[in-house]
Design an enzyme around this catalytic site. Structure first.
Site, PDB file in Angstrom:
ATOM      1  N   TYR A 197      20.999   6.452  21.165  1.00 37.39           N
ATOM      2  CA  TYR A 197      20.622   7.331  20.051  1.00 37.39           C
ATOM      3  C   TYR A 197      20.091   8.699  20.461  1.00 37.39           C
ATOM      4  CZ  TYR A 197      16.034   5.218  21.100  1.00 37.39           C
ATOM      5  OH  TYR A 197      14.910   4.780  21.726  1.00 37.39           O
TER       6      TYR A 197
ATOM      7  N   HIS B 191      11.982   2.950  23.751  1.00 36.06           N
ATOM      8  CA  HIS B 191      10.912   2.504  22.846  1.00 36.06           C
ATOM      9  C   HIS B 191      10.076   1.396  23.487  1.00 36.06           C
ATOM     10  CE1 HIS B 191       8.899   1.154  19.200  1.00 36.06           C
ATOM     11  NE2 HIS B 191       9.409  -0.045  19.373  1.00 36.06           N
TER      12      HIS B 191
ATOM     13  N   ARG C  22       8.623  10.940  23.621  1.00 42.18           N
ATOM     14  CA  ARG C  22       8.577   9.717  24.427  1.00 42.18           C
ATOM     15  C   ARG C  22       9.663   9.816  25.494  1.00 42.18           C
ATOM     16  NH1 ARG C  22      12.092   5.772  23.027  1.00 42.18           N
ATOM     17  NH2 ARG C  22      12.069   5.960  20.770  1.00 42.18           N
TER      18      ARG C  22
HETATM   19  C1  LIG Z   1       6.326  -3.644   9.528  1.00 43.12           C
HETATM   20  C2  LIG Z   1       7.121  -3.458  10.769  1.00 43.12           C
HETATM   21  N1  LIG Z   1       8.437  -3.178  10.676  1.00 43.12           N
HETATM   22  C3  LIG Z   1       9.178  -3.040  11.788  1.00 43.12           C
HETATM   23  C4  LIG Z   1       8.616  -3.165  13.024  1.00 43.12           C
HETATM   24  C5  LIG Z   1       9.463  -3.047  14.274  1.00 43.12           C
HETATM   25  N2  LIG Z   1       9.103  -1.789  14.956  1.00 43.12           N
HETATM   26  C6  LIG Z   1       8.189  -1.784  15.949  1.00 43.12           C
HETATM   27  S1  LIG Z   1       7.819  -0.257  16.449  1.00 43.12           S
HETATM   28  C7  LIG Z   1       8.957   0.430  15.404  1.00 43.12           C
HETATM   29  C8  LIG Z   1       9.131   1.902  15.363  1.00 43.12           C
HETATM   30  C9  LIG Z   1       7.830   2.599  15.212  1.00 43.12           C
HETATM   31  O1  LIG Z   1       8.012   3.964  15.392  1.00 43.12           O
HETATM   32  P1  LIG Z   1       6.800   4.947  15.324  1.00 43.12           P
HETATM   33  O2  LIG Z   1       5.841   4.500  14.280  1.00 43.12           O
HETATM   34  O3  LIG Z   1       7.334   6.332  15.191  1.00 43.12           O
HETATM   35  O4  LIG Z   1       6.053   4.747  16.703  1.00 43.12           O
HETATM   36  P2  LIG Z   1       6.627   4.967  18.181  1.00 43.12           P
HETATM   37  O5  LIG Z   1       7.074   3.631  18.646  1.00 43.12           O
HETATM   38  O6  LIG Z   1       7.731   5.961  18.089  1.00 43.12           O
HETATM   39  O7  LIG Z   1       5.483   5.474  19.002  1.00 43.12           O
HETATM   40  C10 LIG Z   1       9.594  -0.551  14.662  1.00 43.12           C
HETATM   41  C11 LIG Z   1      10.650  -0.297  13.660  1.00 43.12           C
HETATM   42  C12 LIG Z   1       7.232  -3.451  13.080  1.00 43.12           C
HETATM   43  N3  LIG Z   1       6.599  -3.609  14.256  1.00 43.12           N
HETATM   44  N4  LIG Z   1       6.521  -3.585  11.948  1.00 43.12           N
END
Ligand SMILES: Cc1ncc(C[n+]2csc(CCOP(=O)(O)OP(=O)(O)O)c2C)c(N)n1
Lengths: 327, 323
Positions: free
Chosen positions: B250, B241, B237
């Site tokens: 980070y 985020h 990415r």
């Molecule tokens: C159950 C839940 N816990 C926490 C979050 C907050 N949150 C949103 S995206 C994320 C990280 C997700 O990372 P990843 O699955 O690797 O996807 P990326 O954003 O890196 O594409 C978090 C912790 C959420 N949306 N849902």
């Protein structure tokens, strides 16, 4: 009209709905060969095949999540959660997904599905086979919550739930399965969701109850009739959305209200009913609203003394109603 | 599925990148509350070309805009969603940006809790099996989300019933700030597939044609009735985020710069130029065309009405059931 147990009414309705509409299918733990641990879907896999009565792994999130996806594309799943106590792994799916699907897509996607689950105590089930779960789920707009107390209502409301365009949590008090019998209308019989019923007419106090407590309340009303106290017993039948009209009409008539539920007291359905009645019918009240409920304990103890202590019964209800009548 | 037209593939990747940049700007200008960048994930568009948008279903990862553009989502849809307008086809302005949904394009609605949507894909696939409609369902999620039990329960269920569903993990190495080695003890998320009795494959997201090929094999298998597959697409990415994240906390700028050498859009452009299917002047012309499309969409979305207060109360229940 044939007489059936609560359980038979549910089983026959499941069968009728599956025969009526091939989009209807059942999924859950042990629903196939065993016919469910309480035997509600007994014989249905034999009748409709393993593709429409599906034994799932022990995975409640998946049971509900999979049902949501299937419902979205036009099937009508009936998901069985073996005991209401085990619904919490699926809480997120029910509350964040099923209940919100229509709203969050402005109606483009929907979730026409039923979640059936046995709930309630009085069957020596201990902490984790006795709980009442309705308060958690009545707090989720988008979801409907139904809790019948008679075999006829079980039939009419289950048929309505299966045909409803929105997700319905269908609560079956497990103590009623075999202990309650009643006349059940033959043929296509559908009751509207969202309507309470005045089960016993009276003029002194309105008693609002549902599920197993409806029967305890009727027994209490019977006893009080001997003392010339006339209780009006309203069977709520649907807990979300509440039938405000029927509830308020009875309250306006009697001026005194007692809410009875087995679920714990604080933040329970009784709290909402009391708030609703004071908001809408304060000037019609002649006494404070009373609640007869399970105590605020983490669970129903397994030992008989503890279980008996926890559960409201006809005696405790009669005491409360008598005091209200005398107020 | 035959090989995708490389120009069509490049077009959605390029459009997604341009949309991404514009959306970020709009957020920084204070004109959009929330941005979810896809930059770096564009190679995933390859999977969309292996699906049949006319019959297949998509329950995607929220960073899948590049793939969605091939499934029929338009820049107008995207900006109406960004500005939460009444005509946003995803949610009529109810959900935050990038919670994709479009019933007309077989795109099932996403919520925020991750990855709650994955079992829904299994349910669609179960419906396909029951009805015999021969559709395949694709679902995507991040590496971080693969830690949650939804994935386990969904893969297990799908494998038991040999359902036509593809589980796709887009592994960008981070769950917001948490790096992969703090999320799991395996190198490849796809290694887990064996534990569910389904094949697992890894594709490099910088190459959309590799993604296409791996997706095609899994989709063919699902369509034959041989069951689900798990695909991990390695991506990076390039942006924070979301618009609310500060990625400098980070990850180092050196790491980011090194990864930018693998920019899937630039690499694919170089490749089609080298293969003489593309050149600089056509690239300029395409850029202008897409720019015009974005201006049109932006103007359209800005002129579109916001939902009314009364509209907040509709579609709680089916018509007539609203309280
Ligand atoms: C159950 C839940 N816990 C926490 C979050 C907050 N949150 C949103 S995206 C994320 C990280 C997700 O990372 P990843 O699955 O690797 O996807 P990326 O954003 O890196 O594409 C978090 C912790 C959420 N949306 N849902």
């Amino acid at each position: 009209m044939p007489t059936k147990t609560f359980l038979e009414a549910i089983r026959d309705t499941l069968s009728d709905e599956m025969a009526r509409d091939e989009r209807v299918f059942i999924l859950g733990e042990d629903v196939g060969k065993t016919g469910g641990v309480f035997r509600a879907p007994e014989g249905l896999q034999e009748k409709f095949g393993a593709a429409r009565v599906i034994d799932t792994p022990l995975a409640e999130l998946a049971i509900i999540g999979v049902a949501i996806g299937a419902a979205a594309v036009g099937l009508h799943p009936i998901a069985e959660i073996q005991f209401a106590d085990f619904i919490f792994p699926a809480f997120d799916q029910i509350v964040s997904e099923a209940a919100k699907m229509r709203y969050r897509t402005n109606g483009a996607w929907t979730c026409p599905m039923v979640i059936r689950t046995p709930y309630g105590g009085g069957i020596h089930g201990g902490l984790y086979h006795s709980q009442s779960i309705e308060a958690y789920f009545c707090h989720a707009p988008g979801l409907k919550v139904v809790a019948p107390s008679t075999p006829a209502d079980a039939k009419g409301l289950l048929a309505a739930a299966v045909r409803d365009p929105d997700p319905v949590l269908f609560l079956e008090h497990k103590k009623l399965y075999r202990s309650i019998k009643g006349d059940v209308p033959d043929g296509d019989f559908v009751l509207p969701i969202g309507r309470a019923e005045v089960n016993r007419v009276g003029s002194d106090v309105t008693a609002l109850a549902y599920g197993a407590m409806l029967h305890e309340t009727l027994a209490a009303a019977e006893e009080l009739a001997l003392e010339n106290i006339e209780i009006e017993v309203v069977d709520l039948r649907t807990l979300q959305p509440l039938d405000r009209e029927t509830i308020l009409a009875s309250v306006r008539k009697t001026g005194k209200v007692c809410v009875i539920h087995e679920d714990t007291k604080t933040m329970g359905l009784g709290a909402e009913l009391a708030a609703l009645i004071t908001e809408e019918a304060f000037l019609d009240l002649d006494a404070p609203i009373r609640r007869v409920t399970g105590p605020d304990l983490p669970g129903i103890p397994f030992n008989e003394v503890g279980e008996h202590t926890f559960l409201p019964n006809a005696q405790k209800i009669a005491d409360a109603l008598r005091k209200l009548a005398a107020y | 599925m035959s090989e995708p037209d490389p120009i069509a593939l490049y077009r959605v990747m390029f459009l997604a990148r341009m949309l991404d940049e514009r959306i970020w700007q709009l957020n920084r200008q204070g004109r959009a509350h929330f941005a979810v960048p896809a930059a770096g994930h564009e190679g995933v568009a390859g999977y969309a070309f292996a699906l049949d948008p006319a019959r297949d279903y998509l329950v995607p990862h929220y960073r899948d805009l590049p793939a969605l553009l091939h499934f029929g989502v338009t820049p107008r849809d995207v900006f109406c969603n960004l500005f939460a307008k009444a005509n946003d086809p995803n949610s009529a302005g109810r959900q935050m940006f990038a919670h994709w949904s479009d019933a007309t394009h077989h795109l099932l609605s996403l919520s925020s809790p991750q990855p709650n949507h994955v079992p829904h894909a299994v349910g669609i696939a179960l419906a396909s099996k029951i009805r015999g409609d021969n559709a395949v369902t694709w679902t995507g999620f991040g590496d971080g989300s693969s830690s949650k039990g939804d994935i386990h329960e969904s893969m297990n269920f799908a494998a038991i019933h040999k359902l036509p569903v593809i589980f796709c993990c887009e592994n960008n190495g981070y769950a917001i700030s948490v790096p992969q080695d703090m999320q799991m003890a395996v190198q490849n998320v796809a290694d887990r597939a064996a534990g569910y009795g389904m094949p697992g494959a890894v594709a490099q997201g910088r190459d959309p044609l590799e993604v296409f090929e791996v997706a095609r094999q899994a989709i063919d298998r699902a369509r034959r009735g041989d069951g689900p597959s798990f695909i991990e697409i390695k991506v990076y990415r390039f942006m924070p985020h979301t618009s609310n994240d500060d990625d400098k906390r980070y990850r180092s700028r050196e790491e980011l710069d090194a990864e930018r050498a693998n920019d899937p859009v630039a690499l694919f452009r170089e490749r089609i130029v080298k293969e003489k299917t593309w050149d600089a002047s056509r690239d300029d012309a395409l850029k202008q065309e897409l720019q015009a499309q974005i201006y049109d969409a932006l103007a359209f979305a800005e002129a579109s009405p916001a939902p009314t207060a009364a509209e907040a109360f509709t579609n709680v229940y089916a018509m007539g059931g609203d309280k």
